[in-house]
Design an enzyme around this catalytic site. Sequence first.
Site, PDB file in Angstrom:
ATOM      1  N   ASP A  36      20.856 -37.397 -42.963  1.00  0.00           N
ATOM      2  CA  ASP A  36      19.726 -37.664 -42.060  1.00  0.00           C
ATOM      3  C   ASP A  36      19.300 -36.410 -41.306  1.00  0.00           C
ATOM      4  OD1 ASP A  36      19.510 -40.264 -42.753  1.00  0.00           O
ATOM      5  OD2 ASP A  36      20.366 -41.110 -40.932  1.00  0.00           O
ATOM      6  N   ASP A 296     -26.984 -27.212 -53.834  1.00  0.00           N
ATOM      7  CA  ASP A 296     -25.578 -27.331 -54.232  1.00  0.00           C
ATOM      8  C   ASP A 296     -25.003 -28.668 -53.790  1.00  0.00           C
ATOM      9  OD1 ASP A 296     -25.257 -24.778 -55.439  1.00  0.00           O
ATOM     10  OD2 ASP A 296     -25.256 -23.879 -53.446  1.00  0.00           O
ATOM     11  N   GLY A 431     -20.977 -29.347 -62.130  1.00  0.00           N
ATOM     12  CA  GLY A 431     -21.941 -29.470 -63.207  1.00  0.00           C
ATOM     13  C   GLY A 431     -21.335 -29.611 -64.589  1.00  0.00           C
ATOM     14  N   MET A 432     -21.680 -28.648 -65.458  1.00  0.00           N
ATOM     15  CA  MET A 432     -21.238 -28.684 -66.851  1.00  0.00           C
ATOM     16  C   MET A 432     -19.961 -27.883 -67.054  1.00  0.00           C
ATOM     17  SD  MET A 432     -23.359 -30.472 -68.709  1.00  0.00           S
ATOM     18  CE  MET A 432     -23.431 -29.819 -70.381  1.00  0.00           C
TER      19      MET A 432
END
Length: 510
Positions: A36, A296, A431-432
């Site tokens: 502990d 953006d 995006g891509m």
Amino acid sequence: MKLAYWMYAGPAHIGTLRVASSFKNVHAIMHAPLGDDYFNVMRSMLERERDFTPVTASIVDRHVLARGSQEKVIENITRKDKEENPDLIILTPTCTSSILQEDLQNFVNRAGLDSKSDVILADVNHYRVNELQAADRTLEQIIRFYLEKARSQSNEPLRKTEKPSANILGIFTLGFHNQHDCRELKRLLTDLGIVINQILPEGGSVTNINELPKAWFNLIPYREVGLMAANYLKNEYDMPYVAVTPMGLLDTENCIREIVDIVKSSDTSYNFDFETYIDTQTRFISQAAWFSRSIDCQNLTGKKAVVFGDATHAASITKILAREMGIRVSCSGTYCKHDADWFREQVDGFCDEVLITDDHTQVADMIARIEPAAIFGTQMERHIGKRLDIPCGVISAPVHIQNFPLGFRPFLGYEGTNQISDLVYNSFTLGMEDHLLEIFGGHDTKEVITKSLSTDSDLAWAPEALTELQRIPGFVRGKIKRNTEKFAREKNCNLITLEIMFAAKEAVGA
């Protein structure tokens, strides 16, 4: 008590130790078995501090079990009193050592007779509360102890500071970006012409707690720690408090308005032009408002996100994503089950569904089901995101070392809005990007994850079906996988073959 390899909020004694080790010249003694006592290692590893963690473990071993703990606990308290000369020694058991049902208050009373330091026992039910609730209770207990002590020793009337002043309650060790947030809050209050009276517990001294009521109001940036102390100060000393977390442009504005209202109610000559200040900060200092209107950010409009964390951060990030950035929050959740009602009220109308749980497998299955474009969560959600190939921004504790940055990265105030905007934008696959990586990066070698993250999945994929799935572009692969699995379940098929894939394709009219 339950066995788990991941816990969002730790056991109660961790919260007590976090508060105790945040104060200057306070020593904590943990009455615990081996196993502990990991707090020292955890804090030393994560916090960017040069000081040793002021925590001593009074180990419960077979000798203690045979003879009782009294002698050992009292010896440890008196020894640390002589070695360290602390202002306060706080004794805490753990949920394991609490099973012994010992009269630790009696040990504290006995040790206090021979100690120059103040000695108190953490007043926490280790079976009923978690780390955050215990931290809140311990901070309130320490403040109450010293204010009642000061009140019994002096009858001088309470005097407020001449200039408007504030206490900041709830900044403490191992918190998520707490040190950075504290700097930003100081700057914000200074801009408003408000003096900082006390900051507790981080870097504070218990000998100065009697100065707390001199402030005009208390600021509670995080719901998890500080609210109990603020309520005590309000009831005993009629001190108002502001509990609006200044995260995001709108809530920062709301927080400033509450502060100004409190100050004006006490000092009618206070004439700070906060409307101009808010306008200037929003339009020129913070870039978030401008960014949210840029092309953006507009590319992110309608994208799905999942948010999970402590109540304060998860609620604030959910509202920022929905109100300020136009991102669809498919699910917002918290592991603070004790604050579920407040959380639901805050995120109502800003997300499609709410998840209140401290079970990480439920969170993982929810994320696998929704398949969001980005996750905003804790360290655990980061792991889940990596397994599902979903980007994740970390917005809440518990976190690992990379979220204790050396540079200045607040989440509160106007500078915090810039940091959050960066985090949100950088968390989404742009995006891509994914498709271009497949085209120009050679063959797609990413393994397709075909199971949910819990152990109750009933479907398997044949090798030829997996090969066909890997040929599908990444940005639609998840949707096709999900539709195919849904079709297979409807047809009671446990193995997904090529034939089932093509049948599923025809069924949805693709």
